[in-house]
Write a protein that holds these residues in place. Structure first.
Motif, mmCIF file in Angstrom:
data_model
loop_
_atom_site.group_PDB
_atom_site.id
_atom_site.type_symbol
_atom_site.label_atom_id
_atom_site.label_comp_id
_atom_site.label_asym_id
_atom_site.label_seq_id
_atom_site.Cartn_x
_atom_site.Cartn_y
_atom_site.Cartn_z
ATOM 1 N N LEU A 131 0.807 -1.223 0.000
ATOM 2 C CA LEU A 131 0.000 0.000 0.000
ATOM 3 C C LEU A 131 0.839 1.271 0.000
ATOM 4 C CD1 LEU A 131 -2.700 -1.044 2.651
ATOM 5 C CD2 LEU A 131 -2.916 -1.105 0.150
ATOM 6 N N ALA A 132 2.161 1.147 -0.137
ATOM 7 C CA ALA A 132 3.086 2.272 0.033
ATOM 8 C C ALA A 132 2.747 3.448 -0.878
ATOM 9 C CB ALA A 132 4.509 1.813 -0.215
ATOM 10 N N GLN A 133 2.820 4.652 -0.293
ATOM 11 C CA GLN A 133 2.570 5.890 -1.039
ATOM 12 C C GLN A 133 3.842 6.707 -1.238
ATOM 13 O OE1 GLN A 133 -0.509 6.559 -2.357
ATOM 14 N NE2 GLN A 133 -0.978 4.496 -1.603
ATOM 15 N N ASN A 134 4.865 6.432 -0.446
ATOM 16 C CA ASN A 134 6.121 7.176 -0.551
ATOM 17 C C ASN A 134 7.278 6.297 -0.079
ATOM 18 O OD1 ASN A 134 6.148 7.409 2.427
ATOM 19 N ND2 ASN A 134 4.527 8.940 2.089
ATOM 20 N N VAL A 135 8.498 6.803 -0.236
ATOM 21 C CA VAL A 135 9.692 6.021 0.116
ATOM 22 C C VAL A 135 9.718 5.700 1.601
ATOM 23 C CG1 VAL A 135 12.213 6.052 0.216
ATOM 24 C CG2 VAL A 135 11.049 6.915 -1.809
ATOM 25 N N MET A 136 9.309 6.642 2.445
ATOM 26 C CA MET A 136 9.335 6.404 3.892
ATOM 27 C C MET A 136 8.430 5.236 4.264
ATOM 28 S SD MET A 136 10.618 7.106 6.764
ATOM 29 C CE MET A 136 11.473 8.629 6.365
ATOM 30 N N MET A 137 7.247 5.158 3.684
ATOM 31 C CA MET A 137 6.336 4.049 3.957
ATOM 32 C C MET A 137 6.933 2.730 3.465
ATOM 33 S SD MET A 137 2.272 3.924 3.089
ATOM 34 C CE MET A 137 1.212 2.578 3.653
ATOM 35 N N LEU A 138 7.616 2.783 2.323
ATOM 36 C CA LEU A 138 8.297 1.591 1.813
ATOM 37 C C LEU A 138 9.339 1.089 2.809
ATOM 38 C CD1 LEU A 138 9.209 2.052 -1.983
ATOM 39 C CD2 LEU A 138 7.810 0.253 -0.965
ATOM 40 N N ILE A 139 10.167 1.996 3.311
ATOM 41 C CA ILE A 139 11.274 1.596 4.185
ATOM 42 C C ILE A 139 10.752 1.123 5.540
ATOM 43 C CG2 ILE A 139 13.301 2.458 5.427
ATOM 44 C CD1 ILE A 139 13.957 4.102 2.936
ATOM 45 N N ILE A 140 9.681 1.770 6.060
ATOM 46 C CA ILE A 140 9.082 1.299 7.318
ATOM 47 C C ILE A 140 8.542 -0.117 7.126
ATOM 48 C CG2 ILE A 140 7.153 1.629 8.927
ATOM 49 C CD1 ILE A 140 7.529 4.654 8.550
ATOM 50 N N GLY A 141 7.882 -0.355 5.996
ATOM 51 C CA GLY A 141 7.409 -1.704 5.703
ATOM 52 C C GLY A 141 8.549 -2.690 5.625
ATOM 53 N N ARG A 142 9.659 -2.269 4.996
ATOM 54 C CA ARG A 142 10.830 -3.136 4.889
ATOM 55 C C ARG A 142 11.392 -3.478 6.266
ATOM 56 N NH1 ARG A 142 12.470 -5.925 0.737
ATOM 57 N NH2 ARG A 142 14.660 -5.470 1.107
ATOM 58 N N MET A 143 11.310 -2.546 7.192
ATOM 59 C CA MET A 143 11.844 -2.806 8.534
ATOM 60 C C MET A 143 10.962 -3.815 9.277
ATOM 61 S SD MET A 143 13.345 0.953 9.558
ATOM 62 C CE MET A 143 14.425 0.337 10.850
ATOM 63 N N PHE A 144 9.650 -3.751 9.072
ATOM 64 C CA PHE A 144 8.786 -4.792 9.646
ATOM 65 C C PHE A 144 9.121 -6.152 9.034
ATOM 66 C CE2 PHE A 144 5.988 -1.465 11.327
ATOM 67 C CZ PHE A 144 5.510 -2.071 12.478
ATOM 68 N N LEU A 145 9.353 -6.172 7.724
ATOM 69 C CA LEU A 145 9.780 -7.413 7.085
ATOM 70 C C LEU A 145 11.067 -7.927 7.723
ATOM 71 C CD1 LEU A 145 9.256 -6.558 3.275
ATOM 72 C CD2 LEU A 145 7.711 -7.844 4.752
ATOM 73 N N GLY A 146 11.972 -7.006 8.029
ATOM 74 C CA GLY A 146 13.248 -7.386 8.629
ATOM 75 C C GLY A 146 13.104 -8.019 9.990
ATOM 76 N N VAL A 147 12.180 -7.489 10.792
ATOM 77 C CA VAL A 147 11.923 -8.101 12.108
ATOM 78 C C VAL A 147 11.455 -9.544 11.914
ATOM 79 C CG1 VAL A 147 10.484 -8.013 14.174
ATOM 80 C CG2 VAL A 147 11.434 -5.894 13.230
ATOM 81 N N GLY A 148 10.571 -9.749 10.941
ATOM 82 C CA GLY A 148 10.092 -11.096 10.664
ATOM 83 C C GLY A 148 11.211 -12.026 10.245
ATOM 84 N N VAL A 149 12.084 -11.544 9.365
ATOM 85 C CA VAL A 149 13.219 -12.354 8.918
ATOM 86 C C VAL A 149 14.150 -12.666 10.086
ATOM 87 C CG1 VAL A 149 15.327 -12.282 7.523
ATOM 88 C CG2 VAL A 149 13.149 -11.612 6.516
ATOM 89 N N GLY A 150 14.404 -11.673 10.943
ATOM 90 C CA GLY A 150 15.289 -11.888 12.087
ATOM 91 C C GLY A 150 14.782 -12.971 13.017
#
Length: 513
Positions: A131-150
């Protein structure tokens, strides 16, 4: 001879009763889906960053540089952007931080709780990215993905190693890497389809479909049973005995059960596993927990996995051809992982490490030579169709070598060498160093390609030489050895035996060849 010695029973230590049951195979298959989220993200991020519509919306400077490129501009630098690299690497920075918390949660509440948390946070991240609208939303989403991967990378390999019988631990544990490669392949195929969709939302489908493997892991975390090791460690001995009987397919599990109980009691004497892992007796495991994941990333594999479509576009492939080339390498990745599953408990870990290292070295050097001849140091030129196809063939050979060696074994070996009292800390260190170097390479590759040009592949080949020599001289064979008897392997080794005290658990069982 390198490798020193071995434990009796073909390196296998004590042989417990029981065999491989359908229940344990099914459980390990479901548990291994934790690798799907890791693989899907690796494949999907590289694909969307090569899509013009995605670049135009979120990274317009990169898009304009690519479209305005002239014959006088270096092909090596078309995608050089710190912000674009941050989109890829931010996930691994978050995974690095999450690993510290995942270690404590995995030990206190069990492996499947960590898997559930990992799946749930990855699900949140996939929704934000879709649902990302801007780069900041993309990167925040990526960080949630990172927690899951960790969380998943911390818990899944250990869970698989603890559930599997020693004689098939390698094959079942590599199910994690198999799921990772399947995730990469599926992501590459989805990218190929969504890139051809009309409209501007193909990238949203690619990113949003990460919710599917996330749901699989989340549900698995709810319904999977805990491993006997984890149940014993949390004082649930009768549940552990019943689970051990179920996964081994026999009621006579007393020997293995008592070994697990003794290991658990020893682990409870350790109040601080992070301090204990620094003791001299644990030096071999600590060094492997640091070097194996570091070397795994320094093979340069994520240059291919993260940025395959971008790399192929740099080499002159069209947008569709670059995505299809990524699909081809994805297929090779999956098939070569099957080779590892078949061979790891027959040929052993060392043989696959050594062969894979030699093959990767040859392919990397030849890729560097061909790219250097075509583009030189100026980055101006092109690959003919025959040369481009041969470079793709070499990259596939490199991917295959990694997929049956450092790919799966980089997770398998660290998951099987730690005694229970430091297993959570050791696994966390393995994930931490994996994520550190994954972050560095993800953040720096496009800049390094611009600066080092074709020499970048020689840079990584130098590390392949180092890691292959390290395996030859310092890696003991661990196939078929029960996890709780791994001290015998270290004690029998020509170098590491100096670090293992004579009174260490199960050392008396070792026999030097």
């Amino acid at each position: 001879m390198a490798g020193g010695g071995f434990v009796d029973n073909r390196g296998g230590g004590r042989q417990y009763e029981g065999g491989v049951t359908l229940f344990v195979v099914f459980t390990c298959m479901v548990g291994a889906t934790g690798g799907l989220i890791f693989g899907y993200d690796i494949g999907i991020s590289g694909g969307v960053t090569s899509m013009d519509v995605f670049l135009k919306r979120f990274f317009p400077s990169v898009y304009l540089k690519e479209k305005a490129a002239t014959i006088h501009e270096s092909a090596y630098c078309k995608f050089d952007s710190h912000l674009l690299q941050l989109f890829t690497s931010s996930l691994y920075l978050a995974a690095l931080v999450a690993s510290f918390f995942a270690s404590a949660i995995t030990r206190a509440f069990g492996r499947r709780v960590s898997m559930f948390i990992g799946g749930l946070t990855f699900l949140i991240g996939s929704i934000l990215n879709g649902l990302a609208q801007n780069v900041m939303m993309l990167i925040i989403g990526r960080m949630f993905l990172g927690v899951g991967v960790g969380f998943c990378n911390q818990s899944v390999p250990v869970y698989l190693s603890e559930m599997a019988p020693a004689k098939l631990r390698g094959a079942l544990n590599i199910g994690f890497q198999m799921a990772t490669t399947i995730g990469i392949l599926v992501a590459n195929m989805i990218n190929y389809v969504t890139a051809k969709m009309e409209g501007n939302n193909g990238w949203r489908i690619s990113l949003g479909l990460a919710a599917v493997p996330a749901l699989m892991v989340t549900v698995g975390g709810i319904f999977l049973p805990d491993s006997p090791n984890s149940l014993i460690d949390r004082g649930k001995k009768e549940e552990a005995r019943k689970m051990l009987q179920k996964i081994r397919g026999t009621d006579n599990v007393e020997d293995e059960f008592q070994d697990l109980v003794e290991a658990s009691e020893a682990s409870k004497q350790v109040n601080n596993p992070w301090k204990n892992i620094l003791e001299r007796r644990n030096r071999p495991q600590l060094i492997f927990a640091v070097l194996i994941p570091s070397f795994q990333q320094l093979t340069g594999i994520n240059v291919i996995m993260f940025y395959a479509p971008v790399l192929f576009k740099t080499l002159g492939f069209g947008s569709g051809a670059s995505l299809m080339s990524a699909v081809i390498t994805g297929v090779v990745n999956v098939l070569a992982t099957v080779v590892s599953i078949v061979c790891v408990d027959r040929l052993g870990r060392r043989a696959l490490f050594l062969e894979g290292g030699i093959q990767m070295l040859i392919c990397q050097v030849l890729v560097s030579v061909f790219i250097g001849q075509a583009f030189g140091s100026t980055g101006q030129g092109s690959l003919g169709k025959g040369s481009a196809d041969f470079v793709l063939f070499l990259i596939c050979g490199y991917v295959a070598a990694f997929a049956w060696s450092w790919g799966p074994l980089g997770w398998l070996v660290p998951s099987e060498i730690f005694p229970l009292e430091i297993r959570s800390a050791g696994t966390a260190i393995n994930v931490i160093f994996n994520m550190i170097f994954t972050f560095i390479i993800g953040q720096c590759f496009l800049t390094m390609l611009c600066a080092m040009k074709y020499g970048l592949f020689l840079f990584f080949s130098g590390f392949v030489i180092m890691m292959t020599l390290f395996i030859y001289f310092f890696m003991p064979e661990t196939k078929n050895v029960p996890i709780e008897e791994m001290n015998a392997v270290w004690k029998a080794h020509w170098f590491w035996g100096n670090y293992i005290p004579d009174d260490a658990k199960n050392v008396q069982m070792s026999k030097v060849a």
